[in-house]
Scaffold this motif. Structure first.
Motif, mmCIF file in Angstrom:
data_model
loop_
_atom_site.group_PDB
_atom_site.id
_atom_site.type_symbol
_atom_site.label_atom_id
_atom_site.label_comp_id
_atom_site.label_asym_id
_atom_site.label_seq_id
_atom_site.Cartn_x
_atom_site.Cartn_y
_atom_site.Cartn_z
ATOM 1 N N LEU A 63 0.827 -1.216 0.000
ATOM 2 C CA LEU A 63 0.000 0.000 0.000
ATOM 3 C C LEU A 63 0.857 1.259 0.000
ATOM 4 O O LEU A 63 0.332 2.363 -0.127
ATOM 5 C CB LEU A 63 -0.944 0.010 1.209
ATOM 6 N N GLU A 64 2.149 1.098 0.179
ATOM 7 C CA GLU A 64 3.089 2.221 0.109
ATOM 8 C C GLU A 64 4.261 1.809 -0.774
ATOM 9 O O GLU A 64 4.638 0.643 -0.802
ATOM 10 C CB GLU A 64 3.628 2.584 1.504
ATOM 11 N N CYS A 65 4.832 2.779 -1.463
ATOM 12 C CA CYS A 65 6.047 2.528 -2.250
ATOM 13 C C CYS A 65 7.251 2.694 -1.341
ATOM 14 O O CYS A 65 7.393 3.740 -0.704
ATOM 15 C CB CYS A 65 6.161 3.549 -3.371
ATOM 16 N N ARG A 92 -0.460 -10.223 -2.314
ATOM 17 C CA ARG A 92 -1.671 -10.064 -1.514
ATOM 18 C C ARG A 92 -2.486 -11.354 -1.423
ATOM 19 O O ARG A 92 -3.274 -11.513 -0.494
ATOM 20 C CB ARG A 92 -2.507 -8.929 -2.101
ATOM 21 N N PHE A 99 -7.012 -4.994 9.332
ATOM 22 C CA PHE A 99 -6.696 -3.598 9.615
ATOM 23 C C PHE A 99 -7.256 -3.179 10.966
ATOM 24 O O PHE A 99 -8.232 -3.757 11.456
ATOM 25 C CB PHE A 99 -7.290 -2.692 8.534
ATOM 26 N N ALA A 103 -12.207 -2.493 9.317
ATOM 27 C CA ALA A 103 -12.302 -2.012 7.924
ATOM 28 C C ALA A 103 -13.182 -2.908 7.059
ATOM 29 O O ALA A 103 -12.865 -3.184 5.906
ATOM 30 C CB ALA A 103 -10.904 -1.856 7.303
ATOM 31 N N ARG A 106 -19.132 -1.471 4.878
ATOM 32 C CA ARG A 106 -20.365 -1.360 5.655
ATOM 33 C C ARG A 106 -21.626 -1.489 4.817
ATOM 34 O O ARG A 106 -22.688 -1.758 5.334
ATOM 35 C CB ARG A 106 -20.392 -0.006 6.379
ATOM 36 N N PRO B 18 -0.207 3.455 -5.281
ATOM 37 C CA PRO B 18 -0.298 2.764 -3.998
ATOM 38 C C PRO B 18 0.111 3.643 -2.827
ATOM 39 O O PRO B 18 -0.361 3.476 -1.715
ATOM 40 C CB PRO B 18 0.651 1.584 -4.135
ATOM 41 N N ALA B 19 0.978 4.575 -3.066
ATOM 42 C CA ALA B 19 1.438 5.429 -1.965
ATOM 43 C C ALA B 19 0.421 6.515 -1.644
ATOM 44 O O ALA B 19 0.661 7.363 -0.807
ATOM 45 C CB ALA B 19 2.766 6.065 -2.326
ATOM 46 N N GLU B 131 -19.188 9.346 0.816
ATOM 47 C CA GLU B 131 -19.137 7.905 1.113
ATOM 48 C C GLU B 131 -17.731 7.354 0.866
ATOM 49 O O GLU B 131 -17.168 6.653 1.712
ATOM 50 C CB GLU B 131 -20.151 7.178 0.224
ATOM 51 N N ALA B 134 -15.283 8.737 3.415
ATOM 52 C CA ALA B 134 -15.440 8.066 4.720
ATOM 53 C C ALA B 134 -14.822 6.672 4.669
ATOM 54 O O ALA B 134 -14.187 6.228 5.633
ATOM 55 C CB ALA B 134 -16.921 7.980 5.074
ATOM 56 N N MET B 135 -14.994 5.984 3.532
ATOM 57 C CA MET B 135 -14.398 4.651 3.389
ATOM 58 C C MET B 135 -12.875 4.729 3.414
ATOM 59 O O MET B 135 -12.209 3.854 3.970
ATOM 60 C CB MET B 135 -14.866 4.005 2.077
ATOM 61 N N ASN B 138 -11.925 5.346 7.022
ATOM 62 C CA ASN B 138 -12.091 4.159 7.881
ATOM 63 C C ASN B 138 -11.165 3.005 7.505
ATOM 64 O O ASN B 138 -11.212 1.955 8.137
ATOM 65 C CB ASN B 138 -13.530 3.620 7.766
ATOM 66 N N GLY B 139 -10.397 3.172 6.440
ATOM 67 C CA GLY B 139 -9.481 2.114 6.025
ATOM 68 C C GLY B 139 -10.120 1.088 5.101
ATOM 69 O O GLY B 139 -9.498 0.085 4.752
ATOM 70 N N GLU B 140 -11.405 1.315 4.699
ATOM 71 C CA GLU B 140 -12.084 0.324 3.851
ATOM 72 C C GLU B 140 -11.457 0.257 2.453
ATOM 73 O O GLU B 140 -11.363 -0.816 1.860
ATOM 74 C CB GLU B 140 -13.573 0.658 3.718
ATOM 75 N N ASP B 142 -8.312 0.937 1.738
ATOM 76 C CA ASP B 142 -7.037 0.225 1.909
ATOM 77 C C ASP B 142 -7.276 -1.279 2.021
ATOM 78 O O ASP B 142 -6.502 -2.077 1.495
ATOM 79 C CB ASP B 142 -6.316 0.717 3.168
ATOM 80 N N ALA B 143 -8.350 -1.648 2.737
ATOM 81 C CA ALA B 143 -8.653 -3.077 2.890
ATOM 82 C C ALA B 143 -8.956 -3.702 1.532
ATOM 83 O O ALA B 143 -8.509 -4.821 1.244
ATOM 84 C CB ALA B 143 -9.832 -3.264 3.834
ATOM 85 N N LEU B 144 -9.690 -2.983 0.688
ATOM 86 C CA LEU B 144 -9.968 -3.486 -0.661
ATOM 87 C C LEU B 144 -8.668 -3.667 -1.433
ATOM 88 O O LEU B 144 -8.424 -4.704 -2.048
ATOM 89 C CB LEU B 144 -10.860 -2.500 -1.422
ATOM 90 N N ARG B 145 -7.806 -2.631 -1.384
ATOM 91 C CA ARG B 145 -6.544 -2.703 -2.141
ATOM 92 C C ARG B 145 -5.647 -3.802 -1.603
ATOM 93 O O ARG B 145 -4.942 -4.465 -2.368
ATOM 94 C CB ARG B 145 -5.820 -1.353 -2.068
ATOM 95 N N ALA B 146 -5.674 -3.980 -0.286
ATOM 96 C CA ALA B 146 -4.823 -5.011 0.309
ATOM 97 C C ALA B 146 -5.256 -6.409 -0.119
ATOM 98 O O ALA B 146 -4.503 -7.359 0.018
ATOM 99 C CB ALA B 146 -4.849 -4.900 1.828
ATOM 100 N N MET B 147 -6.500 -6.539 -0.620
ATOM 101 C CA MET B 147 -6.955 -7.832 -1.148
ATOM 102 C C MET B 147 -6.879 -7.830 -2.674
ATOM 103 O O MET B 147 -7.445 -8.708 -3.330
ATOM 104 C CB MET B 147 -8.399 -8.094 -0.711
ATOM 105 N N LEU B 149 -8.427 -5.911 -4.616
ATOM 106 C CA LEU B 149 -9.763 -5.649 -5.171
ATOM 107 C C LEU B 149 -9.775 -4.184 -5.599
ATOM 108 O O LEU B 149 -9.562 -3.299 -4.777
ATOM 109 C CB LEU B 149 -10.849 -5.903 -4.121
#
Lengths: 258, 276
Positions: A63-65, A92, A99, A103, A106, B18-19, B131, B134-135, B138-140, B142-147, B149
């Motif tokens: 998520l970071e370079c 990944r 997280f 996260a 919702r 990504p950064a 929306e 807010a996502m 809340n890190g949502e 980042d959570a998508l990118r971390a998967m 998605l």
């Protein structure tokens, strides 16, 4: 300081191997980080707030370079200084992430949250993904209807759903950012027990990033103390308790003072 | 059917670096979101039972059905306003009776799609940007990118698809209700009979006017979805950034819709052959 990278493990046993990681590119906040986690082991990265824990975790999932360094997850090396789509997907798919604050998405149901990585990476059918999601949720002790939304669960429930989602692709490495923050002591203890049982069953490596000293008294095989973006000490709880370093002393003796 | 995957179009790069940087600034960032969203919109069209199709239905309900009452009531009022304004201007030439001609033609070509787009901007652009912001907070995201998605696939494309269906549909409804407002004004206040009004509307209105209005509304849907989404996805992880993103989204969407409309009108003016 004990070198974490000198272990004679074969690459297949290594869940995570990090060398000289500094970043983010342009304005680094973490410096020269080396980590090694074997499958079935737990590493605790302990540090005060703003010490760079979350930033380190963000680097580990691309998520970071990064400015310098290499990351290998489950034996597959990834260049964090030049993240590319193919490399990121491989990385990944092998590392599950929980997280801080769960996260969860919702606007979709709990089941859909867990299904997402399966539909994207495993190309499962909807029915297969739903069955797998139910199974994963059962493993973390959650039973829900098709329409249950994340907000209907408590904080502890949401954390468990996030754990199920992180484990959806059966990763060999699990990264947890402040996993029990905001949970009461009983819920935190139950979460730790579930996590430990799953680790025993699936043999994945765990890295916990936290400022909570309670994790140092848990099943962590090794503790890396992070301060100012650098690892300032590394060892077992017993060896670190002997340290006179004020940061380490402040972190590890807090529980005794309390 | 799965589309061919491209490193540029899918995943990380279609939304943001990504950064968290937006290389190339706002313009290029919008371009990346637009290209990614169009790619995934095509995927939704060829693969309607895809993983994100449920999202399109959900967004259609929020962005389209939810706007019906606002668009309906505003359109009747716009019809009345247009009648009074046109009749007032034409009265000095003794041509008050032809005001229905102008309402029929101008309403479907210009006022209908523009009013609907502006109403949807005020109602939904801030909601979309808020929306997504807010996502992000809340890190949502980042959570998508971390998967791995792609947020553009899972979040932006369903909104774009929903707006591309909702705006034309709302525009057709608005056209009808503007005509109804015109009828109310013409018959109850200007004193002409209904048969005369309907005859004037029938004379002035062609299917091509309706088609141009609908085509404009699809372009406006694209402008609103891309600008609002990009503003929401491009924020820092600060709570204050949510309100800022929502405000910026409304401003830029309004300007974007007006600029697109100006461009279309200029094209029709300078290339008369395009006017159907």
């Amino acid at each position: 300081m004990q070198s974490s990278t000198s272990s004679p493990l074969s690459s297949s046993e290594r869940a995570l191997e990090v060398h000289h990681l500094s970043g983010p590119s342009g304005s680094p906040l973490i410096f020269d980080i080396d980590l090694l986690v074997s499958r079935g082991e737990t590493l605790l990265v302990l540090g005060p707030i703003q010490s760079g824990k979350s930033m380190l975790m963000r680097h580990l999932v691309g998520l970071e370079c990064a400015e310098t360094g290499t990351i290998a997850v489950d034996g597959h090396t990834f260049d964090p200084t030049k993240p590319d789509e193919k490399g990121l997907r491989k990385l990944r798919a092998r590392a599950g992430v929980l997280f801080e604050g769960s996260a969860l998405l919702r606007r979709i149901s709990v089941l859909e949250n867990v299904e997402l990585p399966l539909l994207e990476h495993r190309h499962s059918s909807r029915a297969q993904a739903r069955d797998a999601a139910r199974e994963l949720l059962a493993e973390v002790g959650i039973e829900v209807d098709d329409s249950t939304m994340p907000v209907e669960l408590g904080r502890a429930g949401q954390r468990r759903v996030a754990l199920a989602r992180a484990l959806a692709l059966r990763p060999h490495l699990l990264l947890l950012d402040e996993p029990t923050l905001g949970l009461d002591s009983q819920a935190a203890h139950n979460f730790d027990e579930t996590l430990h049982a799953l680790q025993t069953r699936y043999n994945f490596g765990i890295v916990i990033f936290s400022h909570e000293i309670r994790h140092a008294y848990g099943p962590a095989n090794e503790i890396d103390v992070l301060a100012g973006g650098r690892i300032v000490a590394r060892g077992t709880r017993e060896s670190l308790l002997q340290s006179d370093d004020p940061v380490i002393h402040g972190l590890l003796h807090r529980r005794e003072r309390e | 059917m799965r589309p061919r995957r491209s490193a540029y179009l899918t995943g990380e790069w279609s939304a943001r670096h990504p950064a968290g940087l937006r290389p190339g600034g706002r313009f290029l960032s919008r371009g990346r979101v637009a290209v990614g969203a169009l790619h995934w919109l095509g995927w939704i069209i060829v693969s309607p039972r895809s993983v994100v199709s449920g999202g399109v239905t959900r967004e259609l309900e929020t962005l389209g059905v939810g706007a019906l009452r606002l668009v309906g009531s505003a359109s009747i009022l716009v019809g009345l306003i247009a009648t009074f304004q046109v009749a007032y201007q034409l009265k000095q030439y003794g041509a008050e009776s032809v005001s229905a001609l102008a309402i029929g033609w101008f309403g479907t070509r210009e006022v209908g799609p523009l009013v609907v787009a502006l109403l949807v901007v005020t109602r939904s652009a801030s909601a979309i940007a808020g929306e997504f912001a807010a996502m992000t907070s809340n890190g949502e995201i980042d959570a998508l990118r971390a998967m791995s998605l792609d947020p553009v696939k899972y979040l932006v494309a369903p909104k774009l698809a929903a707006l591309c269906i909702a705006l034309p549909a709302l525009t057709i409804i608005a056209d009808g209700l503007i005509t109804l407002g015109g009828w109310l004004g013409t018959t109850f206040f200007l004193g002409f009979n209904s048969r005369f009004y309907l005859e004037q509307i029938r004379t002035s209105l062609a299917m091509s006017d309706l088609a141009i209005g609908v085509a404009k509304s699809i372009l406006f849907a694209f402008v609103i979805a891309i600008i609002a989404s990009d503003e929401g996805l491009g924020v820092d992880r600060r709570v204050a950034a949510i309100g800022e993103a929502a405000s910026r989204a409304v401003v830029y969407c309004l300007l974007g819709v007006l600029a697109a409309d100006t461009l279309i009108n200029a094209i029709f003016y300078f290339i008369p052959a395009l006017v159907l």
